[in-house]
Design a protein around this motif. Structure first.
Motif, PDB file in Angstrom:
ATOM      1  N   VAL A 217      24.223  23.592  64.383  1.00 17.11           N
ATOM      2  CA  VAL A 217      24.588  24.808  65.109  1.00 17.11           C
ATOM      3  C   VAL A 217      24.115  26.047  64.350  1.00 17.11           C
ATOM      4  O   VAL A 217      23.518  26.973  64.923  1.00 17.11           O
ATOM      5  N   ASN A 218      24.358  26.072  63.053  1.00 13.35           N
ATOM      6  CA  ASN A 218      23.948  27.222  62.251  1.00 13.35           C
ATOM      7  C   ASN A 218      22.426  27.366  62.196  1.00 13.35           C
ATOM      8  O   ASN A 218      21.895  28.481  62.233  1.00 13.35           O
ATOM      9  N   GLU A 219      21.741  26.230  62.124  1.00 14.17           N
ATOM     10  CA  GLU A 219      20.277  26.292  62.090  1.00 14.17           C
ATOM     11  C   GLU A 219      19.716  26.777  63.427  1.00 14.17           C
ATOM     12  O   GLU A 219      18.750  27.561  63.461  1.00 14.17           O
ATOM     13  N   ILE A 220      20.320  26.354  64.510  1.00 13.05           N
ATOM     14  CA  ILE A 220      19.871  26.814  65.828  1.00 13.05           C
ATOM     15  C   ILE A 220      20.101  28.316  65.972  1.00 13.05           C
ATOM     16  O   ILE A 220      19.286  29.033  66.570  1.00 13.05           O
ATOM     17  N   ARG A 221      21.202  28.823  65.435  1.00 15.38           N
ATOM     18  CA  ARG A 221      21.433  30.277  65.451  1.00 15.38           C
ATOM     19  C   ARG A 221      20.309  31.010  64.718  1.00 15.38           C
ATOM     20  O   ARG A 221      19.839  32.066  65.168  1.00 15.38           O
ATOM     21  N   PHE A 294       6.989  23.867  55.358  1.00 16.64           N
ATOM     22  CA  PHE A 294       8.422  23.717  55.106  1.00 16.64           C
ATOM     23  C   PHE A 294       9.030  25.085  54.874  1.00 16.64           C
ATOM     24  O   PHE A 294       8.524  25.891  54.094  1.00 16.64           O
ATOM     25  N   ASN A 295      10.125  25.334  55.578  1.00 18.44           N
ATOM     26  CA  ASN A 295      10.863  26.579  55.419  1.00 18.44           C
ATOM     27  C   ASN A 295      12.300  26.209  55.083  1.00 18.44           C
ATOM     28  O   ASN A 295      12.992  25.593  55.899  1.00 18.44           O
ATOM     29  N   PRO A 296      12.785  26.556  53.891  1.00 20.14           N
ATOM     30  CA  PRO A 296      14.139  26.141  53.486  1.00 20.14           C
ATOM     31  C   PRO A 296      15.246  26.713  54.360  1.00 20.14           C
ATOM     32  O   PRO A 296      16.381  26.227  54.290  1.00 20.14           O
ATOM     33  N   GLU A 297      14.927  27.698  55.202  1.00 18.59           N
ATOM     34  CA  GLU A 297      15.924  28.219  56.129  1.00 18.59           C
ATOM     35  C   GLU A 297      16.188  27.239  57.262  1.00 18.59           C
ATOM     36  O   GLU A 297      17.226  27.301  57.921  1.00 18.59           O
ATOM     37  N   PHE A 298      15.247  26.294  57.473  1.00 14.49           N
ATOM     38  CA  PHE A 298      15.348  25.336  58.583  1.00 14.49           C
ATOM     39  C   PHE A 298      15.143  23.911  58.051  1.00 14.49           C
ATOM     40  O   PHE A 298      14.197  23.224  58.439  1.00 14.49           O
ATOM     41  N   PRO A 299      16.025  23.441  57.165  1.00 14.62           N
ATOM     42  CA  PRO A 299      15.803  22.132  56.530  1.00 14.62           C
ATOM     43  C   PRO A 299      15.865  20.956  57.503  1.00 14.62           C
ATOM     44  O   PRO A 299      15.131  19.982  57.329  1.00 14.62           O
ATOM     45  N   ILE A 300      16.739  21.026  58.497  1.00 11.59           N
ATOM     46  CA  ILE A 300      16.842  19.901  59.441  1.00 11.59           C
ATOM     47  C   ILE A 300      15.557  19.801  60.255  1.00 11.59           C
ATOM     48  O   ILE A 300      14.950  18.734  60.381  1.00 11.59           O
ATOM     49  N   LEU A 301      15.136  20.906  60.814  1.00 14.32           N
ATOM     50  CA  LEU A 301      13.937  20.941  61.646  1.00 14.32           C
ATOM     51  C   LEU A 301      12.711  20.493  60.850  1.00 14.32           C
ATOM     52  O   LEU A 301      11.925  19.652  61.309  1.00 14.32           O
ATOM     53  N   CYS A 302      12.556  21.043  59.655  1.00 14.20           N
ATOM     54  CA  CYS A 302      11.366  20.741  58.860  1.00 14.20           C
ATOM     55  C   CYS A 302      11.357  19.300  58.376  1.00 14.20           C
ATOM     56  O   CYS A 302      10.301  18.648  58.354  1.00 14.20           O
ATOM     57  N   ASN A 303      12.510  18.772  57.987  1.00 16.11           N
ATOM     58  CA  ASN A 303      12.554  17.384  57.541  1.00 16.11           C
ATOM     59  C   ASN A 303      12.353  16.417  58.694  1.00 16.11           C
ATOM     60  O   ASN A 303      11.771  15.335  58.504  1.00 16.11           O
ATOM     61  N   LEU A 304      12.817  16.777  59.893  1.00 13.47           N
ATOM     62  CA  LEU A 304      12.561  15.909  61.043  1.00 13.47           C
ATOM     63  C   LEU A 304      11.068  15.879  61.344  1.00 13.47           C
ATOM     64  O   LEU A 304      10.524  14.823  61.686  1.00 13.47           O
ATOM     65  N   ARG A 305      10.411  17.014  61.221  1.00 14.56           N
ATOM     66  CA  ARG A 305       8.958  17.006  61.416  1.00 14.56           C
ATOM     67  C   ARG A 305       8.286  16.103  60.373  1.00 14.56           C
ATOM     68  O   ARG A 305       7.387  15.329  60.710  1.00 14.56           O
ATOM     69  N   ARG A 306       8.721  16.194  59.112  1.00 21.25           N
ATOM     70  CA  ARG A 306       8.159  15.326  58.075  1.00 21.25           C
ATOM     71  C   ARG A 306       8.363  13.855  58.423  1.00 21.25           C
ATOM     72  O   ARG A 306       7.467  13.021  58.241  1.00 21.25           O
ATOM     73  N   LEU A 307       9.550  13.538  58.969  1.00 21.66           N
ATOM     74  CA  LEU A 307       9.842  12.151  59.348  1.00 21.66           C
ATOM     75  C   LEU A 307       8.936  11.683  60.477  1.00 21.66           C
ATOM     76  O   LEU A 307       8.329  10.606  60.398  1.00 21.66           O
ATOM     77  N   LEU A 308       8.834  12.479  61.522  1.00 24.42           N
ATOM     78  CA  LEU A 308       8.063  12.049  62.690  1.00 24.42           C
ATOM     79  C   LEU A 308       6.560  12.090  62.444  1.00 24.42           C
ATOM     80  O   LEU A 308       5.792  11.468  63.179  1.00 24.42           O
TER      81      LEU A 308
END
Length: 324
Positions: A217-221, A294-308
């Motif tokens: 939620v916080n990352e989406i904000r 990679f942007n540390p402000e968006f760790p979930i988004l960036c790590n999911l991209r790394r995974l996929l």
């Protein structure tokens, strides 16, 4: 606006389910447009759409057509076709849409060149444009289950008219003028549904689920801020409501894909295996907020991209997400 003249363009499961709910208001005459002659015939002759919604009787005030010109008699046009086709379809049939008073985007996804659909429509049409998004599964909507949406338009007067259109239908609205935020939220929730699926497959723990949900939620904000939208829009039905529905319910395809990834069903190259809208949304969002990788402000988004993209494993992804 005459609320009895409404055309829903796209007679798939969601368009049909929405039409059936809106038809509960006897002031509404609903026209469904479909490119599939068998669907049109089934709706008009049998009051069913057995191709997309089995064993469901539709309101007899719903009619269907395969002629888009028939929509020219309607004041409100609602777009329920796949997001990748919306803009091309509208431009191809622009005279039809220019006759309307209000065009509403129901599709969830990016349009051309990474633009959100509603704002792309605003650039190409002279009529008013709105967006209607919220936590809604067609399989429940078709049975008149109370369901909530966020309606967004630049003109607040249209909110009152939408309230009249949906009166007595069991469909509930909140409102914002933040069209961009509504559109971005409808895209982002598919990405984070994959994430929650992976987390639930790994831990099957309410504690872990809501640790990550809250971070999401916080990352989406932050994503909303980056796109110039209002971060408070996440508190509308289209925000936490749609995110919760998509990320925490097993009817969601993107959550289910996350569950499969977390359980190890994809052992090869994930970038070649997954083609859902969540992946497509991820790549577009990530290229905007983290163009350098990679942007540390968006760790979930960036790590999911790394995974996929195959750069980390599911286990490494989970470790990154739940770490401090």
């Amino acid at each position: 606006m005459n609320s009895s003249n409404i055309c829903i363009i796209g007679a798939g499961s969601f368009g049909t389910a929405l039409a059936n709910s809106m038809a509960l208001n006897r002031q509404n005459e609903i026209l469904l447009y479909s490119i599939e002659p068998d669907v049109v015939s089934d709706i008009n002759k049998n009051h069913e759409n057995s191709k997309y919604l089995l064993h469901t009787r539709l309101c007899e005030r719903i009619s269907a057509t395969a002629e888009i010109e028939d929509a020219m008699r309607c004041d409100m046009l609602m777009l329920a076709i796949p997001s990748r086709h919306v803009i091309d379809f509208v431009l191809k049939n622009k005279p039809v849409f220019e006759k309307a008073k209000l065009v509403i985007n129901l599709a969830k996804g990016f349009g051309r060149d990474g633009k959100n659909i509603a704002e792309d429509l605003e650039e190409n049409l002279t009529v008013a444009v709105g967006s209607l998004k919220g936590p809604s599964f067609a399989s429940e909507l078709i049975n008149h289950t109370p369901t909530a949406f966020t309606f967004s338009s630049r003109d607040t007067l249209f909110f009152g008219e939408m309230m009249q259109v949906l009166k007595g239908t069991g469909l509930h609205l909140d409102f914002t003028t933040d069209i961009r935020g509504v559109e971005i939220l409808s895209i982002a929730k598919n990405v984070y549904a994959i994430v929650l699926g992976i987390i639930d497959a790994t831990f099957n723990s309410a504690n872990s689920r809501f640790l990550v949900f809250t971070r999401a939620v916080n990352e989406i904000r932050s994503i909303l801020k980056r796109f110039g939208a209002d971060p408070e829009t996440i508190f509308n039905y289209c925000g936490i409501g749609d995110l919760g529905l998509t990320a925490l319910n097993d009817l969601s395809r993107n959550r289910t894909m996350g569950l499969f990834i977390g359980k190890g069903f994809f052992t090869g190259d994930l970038s070649e295996s997954i083609v859902l809208e969540g992946k497509q949304a991820l790549m577009t969002l990530a290229s905007s907020v983290a163009p350098k990788g990679f942007n540390p402000e968006f760790p979930i988004l960036c790590n999911l991209r790394r995974l996929l993209e195959g750069n980390i494993s599911p286990g490494e992804f989970v470790s990154e997400i739940v770490s401090n």
